[in-house]
Write an enzyme that holds these catalytic residues in place. Sequence first.
Site, short mmCIF file in Angstrom:
data_model
loop_
_atom_site.label_atom_id
_atom_site.label_comp_id
_atom_site.label_asym_id
_atom_site.label_seq_id
_atom_site.Cartn_x
_atom_site.Cartn_y
_atom_site.Cartn_z
N SER A 97 0.78 3.90 77.12
CA SER A 97 1.16 4.92 78.10
C SER A 97 0.45 6.24 77.81
O SER A 97 -0.76 6.32 77.84
CB SER A 97 2.67 5.08 78.14
OG SER A 97 3.07 5.93 79.18
N ASP B 83 2.07 4.66 85.59
CA ASP B 83 3.46 4.59 86.04
C ASP B 83 4.13 5.95 86.11
O ASP B 83 5.29 6.05 86.53
CB ASP B 83 4.28 3.62 85.20
CG ASP B 83 4.50 4.08 83.77
OD1 ASP B 83 3.83 5.05 83.33
OD2 ASP B 83 5.34 3.46 83.07
#
Length: 456
Positions: free
Chosen positions: A95, A232
């Site tokens: 991430s 995301d």
Amino acid sequence: MAPKFGTSGLRGLVSDLTSELIGDYTRAFLAACPVGRGLYIGRDLRASSPEIAAAVARAARAEGVAVTDCGAVPTPALALAAMAAGSAAIMVTGSHIPADRNGLKFYLPGGEITKTDEAAILSALGRAPAGLSAPLSQADAATPWVQRYIRAFGPEALSGLRIGLWEHSAVSRDLIAGALEGLGAEVLRLGRSETFIPVDTEAVPAEIRARIAAWCREHGLDALVSTDGDGDRPLLADERGALVPGDLLGQITARALGAEVVVTPVSSNSGVERSGAFSRVIRTKIGSPFVIAGMEAAGGRVAGYEANGGFLAGFEAQMAAGALAPLWTRDSLLPLVAPLALARASGRSLSALIAAEPARFTAADRLEEIAPETSRALMARLEDGHFTALLSPLGESLSAQDRTDGLRLHLASGRVIHLRPSGNAPELRLYTEAESPEQAGDLLARGLEVLKAHLA
């Protein structure tokens, strides 16, 4: 620090994410959780991700589980494709954390795993390989994710808008460009990097904010968009180059979808309650598994979001051009498209749309390379009631406290200070809330200085 589960998946140093460890966690996941018709695999653009993805595939195939390789795709695109196929998924990504770290995100055929699933995976570690063989195939997970929003919002939803795209090293960069162009926008690509850049949408450095503002002025943009590394978490700046907080994107997007119930962590701003737009607001610990659990308990026309902007659609919503199916995982594209489409449809600038929201604003940043034991010791001192040393230098006093996740201090001034050690990195996060972006930012900057002094 050994790899471990944090707020969203397994994370650790690349040097610790050996083929043996990856195989162990893959086998444990397949044993402990339902996988449906097989396993879909995706990855971000970190240098270490292809090798880790290959280790996942080898381990799964050796367990007799059919593997579908989706290549380099955003996390929500992988999840969408896997769920449509009735399959489980593993996304290889760290991430927003630095490139020397990486991790795995696990998905059931119905969506993200829960904390209960995490415990089951940990209990299943240590299994010997089955030594079987299963097929490997490829699939396009990218196109359905892009088309999902073009079908729902329509090809003219962003017509006339000139939008900058900060590409950096986000795996979503080409797909975001395609989606925005498919919705009618003119897209100007900026800042592409072939070297991985960790982008935390909750803690954008001052120099990056200045660069974004300069791009908006120089190119006459109506907005600028980006995401974190695995696509995301959204990043959206208005026409002036001012970043829009993720929780504001969440409450606007939830309203645009017609949600009745909102589930969001304690770190999101209180404007969602003050807006009066929702029949119920449920607060949770930080992390999408907790948001999902809250959404499942609430049911109905429910949506969830986090302060980082990741949005979860829990019901079928009717948008301008068509239906938008639920997507029970953190997504970046919906909370970028919905506010932009809403601003254009109402004839307002993005900054005017944001200004109409309740005047509650958050800011967040982190102190890096803070050992977990150091953070725990500080939190223990504060939880024992030693608030004065922290609040007095800030000219604040305590009104109430919330220990749902970390330590959230409600101040007599109406502002908020929230301290929370990271669940998967040597970091101490600080969140603030105030009546203006400037005041939230000032409280954040002064709070970080006070924390540094306490940790010195």
